[in-house]
Motif scaffolding. Structure first.
Motif, PDB file in Angstrom:
ATOM      1  N   LEU A 197      54.551 -18.572  52.156  1.00 12.56           N
ATOM      2  CA  LEU A 197      54.274 -17.506  51.191  1.00 12.56           C
ATOM      3  C   LEU A 197      55.533 -16.738  50.801  1.00 12.56           C
ATOM      4  O   LEU A 197      55.470 -15.788  50.030  1.00 12.56           O
ATOM      5  CB  LEU A 197      53.245 -16.536  51.778  1.00 12.56           C
ATOM      6  CG  LEU A 197      51.871 -17.142  52.090  1.00 12.56           C
ATOM      7  CD1 LEU A 197      50.970 -16.110  52.752  1.00 12.56           C
ATOM      8  CD2 LEU A 197      51.226 -17.690  50.822  1.00 12.56           C
ATOM      9  N   ARG A 198      56.661 -17.167  51.361  1.00 14.17           N
ATOM     10  CA  ARG A 198      57.963 -16.534  51.078  1.00 14.17           C
ATOM     11  C   ARG A 198      57.941 -15.040  51.387  1.00 14.17           C
ATOM     12  O   ARG A 198      58.474 -14.216  50.639  1.00 14.17           O
ATOM     13  CB  ARG A 198      58.372 -16.774  49.618  1.00 14.17           C
ATOM     14  CG  ARG A 198      58.549 -18.255  49.281  1.00 14.17           C
ATOM     15  CD  ARG A 198      58.965 -18.462  47.849  1.00 14.17           C
ATOM     16  NE  ARG A 198      59.113 -19.885  47.540  1.00 14.17           N
ATOM     17  CZ  ARG A 198      59.461 -20.368  46.351  1.00 14.17           C
ATOM     18  NH1 ARG A 198      59.692 -19.527  45.351  1.00 14.17           N
ATOM     19  NH2 ARG A 198      59.581 -21.665  46.156  1.00 14.17           N
ATOM     20  N   ALA A 199      57.312 -14.716  52.495  1.00 17.97           N
ATOM     21  CA  ALA A 199      57.257 -13.327  52.952  1.00 17.97           C
ATOM     22  C   ALA A 199      58.478 -13.050  53.817  1.00 17.97           C
ATOM     23  O   ALA A 199      58.776 -13.816  54.733  1.00 17.97           O
ATOM     24  CB  ALA A 199      55.983 -13.079  53.745  1.00 17.97           C
ATOM     25  N   ARG A 200      59.165 -11.956  53.541  1.00 21.83           N
ATOM     26  CA  ARG A 200      60.369 -11.610  54.293  1.00 21.83           C
ATOM     27  C   ARG A 200      60.042 -11.270  55.743  1.00 21.83           C
ATOM     28  O   ARG A 200      60.816 -11.567  56.647  1.00 21.83           O
ATOM     29  CB  ARG A 200      61.054 -10.404  53.632  1.00 21.83           C
ATOM     30  CG  ARG A 200      62.404 -10.009  54.225  1.00 21.83           C
ATOM     31  CD  ARG A 200      63.008  -8.914  53.381  1.00 21.83           C
ATOM     32  NE  ARG A 200      64.382  -8.619  53.776  1.00 21.83           N
ATOM     33  CZ  ARG A 200      64.728  -7.650  54.617  1.00 21.83           C
ATOM     34  NH1 ARG A 200      63.800  -6.884  55.134  1.00 21.83           N
ATOM     35  NH2 ARG A 200      66.000  -7.442  54.929  1.00 21.83           N
ATOM     36  N   GLU A 216      48.559 -23.633  50.116  1.00 25.60           N
ATOM     37  CA  GLU A 216      49.443 -24.395  50.994  1.00 25.60           C
ATOM     38  C   GLU A 216      49.174 -24.110  52.469  1.00 25.60           C
ATOM     39  O   GLU A 216      49.644 -24.834  53.338  1.00 25.60           O
ATOM     40  CB  GLU A 216      50.905 -24.070  50.678  1.00 25.60           C
ATOM     41  CG  GLU A 216      51.327 -24.409  49.255  1.00 25.60           C
ATOM     42  CD  GLU A 216      52.780 -24.064  49.010  1.00 25.60           C
ATOM     43  OE1 GLU A 216      53.509 -23.838  49.999  1.00 25.60           O
ATOM     44  OE2 GLU A 216      53.185 -24.034  47.842  1.00 25.60           O
ATOM     45  N   LEU A 217      48.430 -23.055  52.759  1.00 27.06           N
ATOM     46  CA  LEU A 217      48.165 -22.690  54.143  1.00 27.06           C
ATOM     47  C   LEU A 217      47.068 -23.556  54.751  1.00 27.06           C
ATOM     48  O   LEU A 217      46.095 -23.909  54.089  1.00 27.06           O
ATOM     49  CB  LEU A 217      47.741 -21.227  54.237  1.00 27.06           C
ATOM     50  CG  LEU A 217      48.707 -20.163  53.712  1.00 27.06           C
ATOM     51  CD1 LEU A 217      48.103 -18.783  53.906  1.00 27.06           C
ATOM     52  CD2 LEU A 217      50.057 -20.263  54.398  1.00 27.06           C
ATOM     53  N   ILE A 240      50.971  -9.369  50.695  1.00 26.82           N
ATOM     54  CA  ILE A 240      50.523 -10.593  50.011  1.00 26.82           C
ATOM     55  C   ILE A 240      49.053 -10.862  50.303  1.00 26.82           C
ATOM     56  O   ILE A 240      48.282 -11.233  49.413  1.00 26.82           O
ATOM     57  CB  ILE A 240      51.379 -11.795  50.450  1.00 26.82           C
ATOM     58  CG1 ILE A 240      52.806 -11.658  49.908  1.00 26.82           C
ATOM     59  CG2 ILE A 240      50.757 -13.113  49.967  1.00 26.82           C
ATOM     60  CD1 ILE A 240      53.782 -12.681  50.457  1.00 26.82           C
ATOM     61  N   ALA A 241      48.655 -10.669  51.537  1.00 32.04           N
ATOM     62  CA  ALA A 241      47.267 -10.938  51.928  1.00 32.04           C
ATOM     63  C   ALA A 241      46.286 -10.111  51.123  1.00 32.04           C
ATOM     64  O   ALA A 241      45.249 -10.613  50.672  1.00 32.04           O
ATOM     65  CB  ALA A 241      47.089 -10.674  53.423  1.00 32.04           C
ATOM     66  N   TYR A 242      46.615  -8.834  50.896  1.00 27.11           N
ATOM     67  CA  TYR A 242      45.696  -7.965  50.158  1.00 27.11           C
ATOM     68  C   TYR A 242      45.835  -8.125  48.656  1.00 27.11           C
ATOM     69  O   TYR A 242      44.847  -8.092  47.924  1.00 27.11           O
ATOM     70  CB  TYR A 242      45.897  -6.515  50.590  1.00 27.11           C
ATOM     71  CG  TYR A 242      45.266  -6.252  51.923  1.00 27.11           C
ATOM     72  CD1 TYR A 242      43.896  -6.009  52.027  1.00 27.11           C
ATOM     73  CD2 TYR A 242      46.013  -6.310  53.088  1.00 27.11           C
ATOM     74  CE1 TYR A 242      43.298  -5.815  53.257  1.00 27.11           C
ATOM     75  CE2 TYR A 242      45.420  -6.116  54.330  1.00 27.11           C
ATOM     76  CZ  TYR A 242      44.070  -5.865  54.403  1.00 27.11           C
ATOM     77  OH  TYR A 242      43.480  -5.687  55.626  1.00 27.11           O
ATOM     78  N   GLU A 243      47.051  -8.289  48.172  1.00 26.66           N
ATOM     79  CA  GLU A 243      47.225  -8.428  46.721  1.00 26.66           C
ATOM     80  C   GLU A 243      46.673  -9.754  46.212  1.00 26.66           C
ATOM     81  O   GLU A 243      46.263  -9.857  45.061  1.00 26.66           O
ATOM     82  CB  GLU A 243      48.703  -8.294  46.359  1.00 26.66           C
ATOM     83  CG  GLU A 243      49.228  -6.885  46.490  1.00 26.66           C
ATOM     84  CD  GLU A 243      50.577  -6.697  45.832  1.00 26.66           C
ATOM     85  OE1 GLU A 243      50.897  -5.545  45.503  1.00 26.66           O
ATOM     86  OE2 GLU A 243      51.306  -7.680  45.637  1.00 26.66           O
ATOM     87  N   SER A 244      46.664 -10.773  47.051  1.00 33.60           N
ATOM     88  CA  SER A 244      46.144 -12.071  46.630  1.00 33.60           C
ATOM     89  C   SER A 244      44.626 -12.127  46.725  1.00 33.60           C
ATOM     90  O   SER A 244      43.997 -13.029  46.186  1.00 33.60           O
ATOM     91  CB  SER A 244      46.750 -13.184  47.490  1.00 33.60           C
ATOM     92  OG  SER A 244      46.302 -13.061  48.829  1.00 33.60           O
ATOM     93  N   GLY A 245      44.042 -11.167  47.448  1.00 31.93           N
ATOM     94  CA  GLY A 245      42.599 -11.182  47.619  1.00 31.93           C
ATOM     95  C   GLY A 245      42.136 -11.950  48.838  1.00 31.93           C
ATOM     96  O   GLY A 245      40.933 -12.073  49.082  1.00 31.93           O
TER      97      GLY A 245
END
Length: 220
Positions: A197-200, A154-155, A208-213
Motif C-alpha cells: 500500500l506504499r505506507a510509510r 493486492e493484499l 489508508i485503511a479508513y480512507e479506502s473504506g
C-alpha cells in the motif's frame, strides 16, 4: 541509542523535554529547533530516529514540517511525533495525513511520554485503542476525499485482517493473539501490507485503511 530532535518555538518547553529525555538511559537529544524550517534542516543534518514537532510555530508550522520530513527520501528513517497543547482537534488528522508516526498532548505524564518515544522508535504502535477510537469518530469517519481501493486488491486475506487490526490500534502482539499466529508472523503481515500500500509507517497504514473504506467507524 534513540536519537531525538526537539522542534518547538518555546525554549522552556524544549528545556523541559530535553531534561527528561537526557536523564533517560538509551535516549539522546541531538539537536533543538525553534521553528519548522530549522527543524527540517536539522533533521537532514542529524538524521534523528525521532523528531518531536510542535504543531503551532511561527513560519513553517509543525504540520508542514512533518510533511517535508515525510516526503524526503533521505529522511525515511525519521519518525515524527507531533506535540500539541490541544486535545483531539483538527491537528490530529492533519498531522497523520502529513506523515506523522504519532501524536502526543504536552500534558502527558512523563512515564507515558518516555514510553511513547520508545514505542515510536521501534515503529510498533501508532496510538492507544481508546485514542484511535476517538480519532475515528471525530475525523476519519468523514475524510476529505475517499481514495481508490485498487491497491487493497493486492493484499492477501491475512494481510487485510492485519491492516484492520492495526487501524483499530492493536499492537503486533495483540494482532498475533487475535489472529492466532506468532508476533513475528503478525509483523510480517503488517510490513507486507505497508509495502503493497506504499505506507510509510503504521500511521499512514491507518489513514489508508479508513480512507479506502476497508475499515469504517460502523465496523469498529
Amino acid at each position: 541509542m534513540i536519537r531525538v530532535l526537539l522542534v518547538d518555538d518555546q525554549p522552556l518547553i524544549r528545556r523541559g523535554f530535553r531534561a527528561l529525555l537526557d536523564a533517560e538511559d538509551g535516549i539522546q537529544v541531538v539537536a533543538e529547533a525553534a521553528d519548522g524550517a530549522e527543524g527540517v534542516a536539522l533533521a537532514r543534518q542529524h538524521l534523528p530516529d525521532i523528531a518531536l514537532v510542535d504543531v503551532q510555530m511561527p513560519g513553517v508550522d509543525g504540520i508542514e514540517a512533518t510533511r517535508r520530513i515525510a516526503a524526503d527520501p533521505a529522511l525515511a528513517g525519521v519518525r515524527v511525533v507531533v506535540l500539541t497543547n490541544y486535545g483531539l482537534d483538527e491537528y490530529l488528522y492533519r498531522a497523520l495525513r502529513a506523515g506523522a508516526a504519532g501524536f502526543l498532548v504536552k500534558d502527558v505524564e512523563p512515564e507515558d511520554f518516555l514510553h511513547a518515544i520508545r514505542v515510536a522508535a521501534r515503529g510498533d504502535v501508532l496510538l492507544a485503542p481508546s485514542i484511535t477510537r476517538r480519532l475515528i469518530e471525530r475525523y476519519v469517519s468523514q475524510p476529505p476525499a475517499r481514495q481508490p481501493a485498487i491497491a487493497l486488491k493486492e493484499l492477501t486475506n491475512r494481510e487485510r485482517e492485519a491492516v484492520v487490526l492495526v487501524a483499530r490500534g492493536l499492537t503486533n502482539e495483540e494482532i498475533a493473539d487475535r489472529m492466532v499466529i506468532s508476533p513475528v508472523t503478525a509483523k510480517t503481515h503488517v510490513n507486507r501490507a505497508m509495502t503493497k500500500l506504499r505506507a510509510r509507517d503504521r500511521a499512514q497504514l491507518v489513514v489508508i485503511a479508513y480512507e479506502s473504506g476497508l475499515v469504517t467507524p460502523q465496523t469498529w
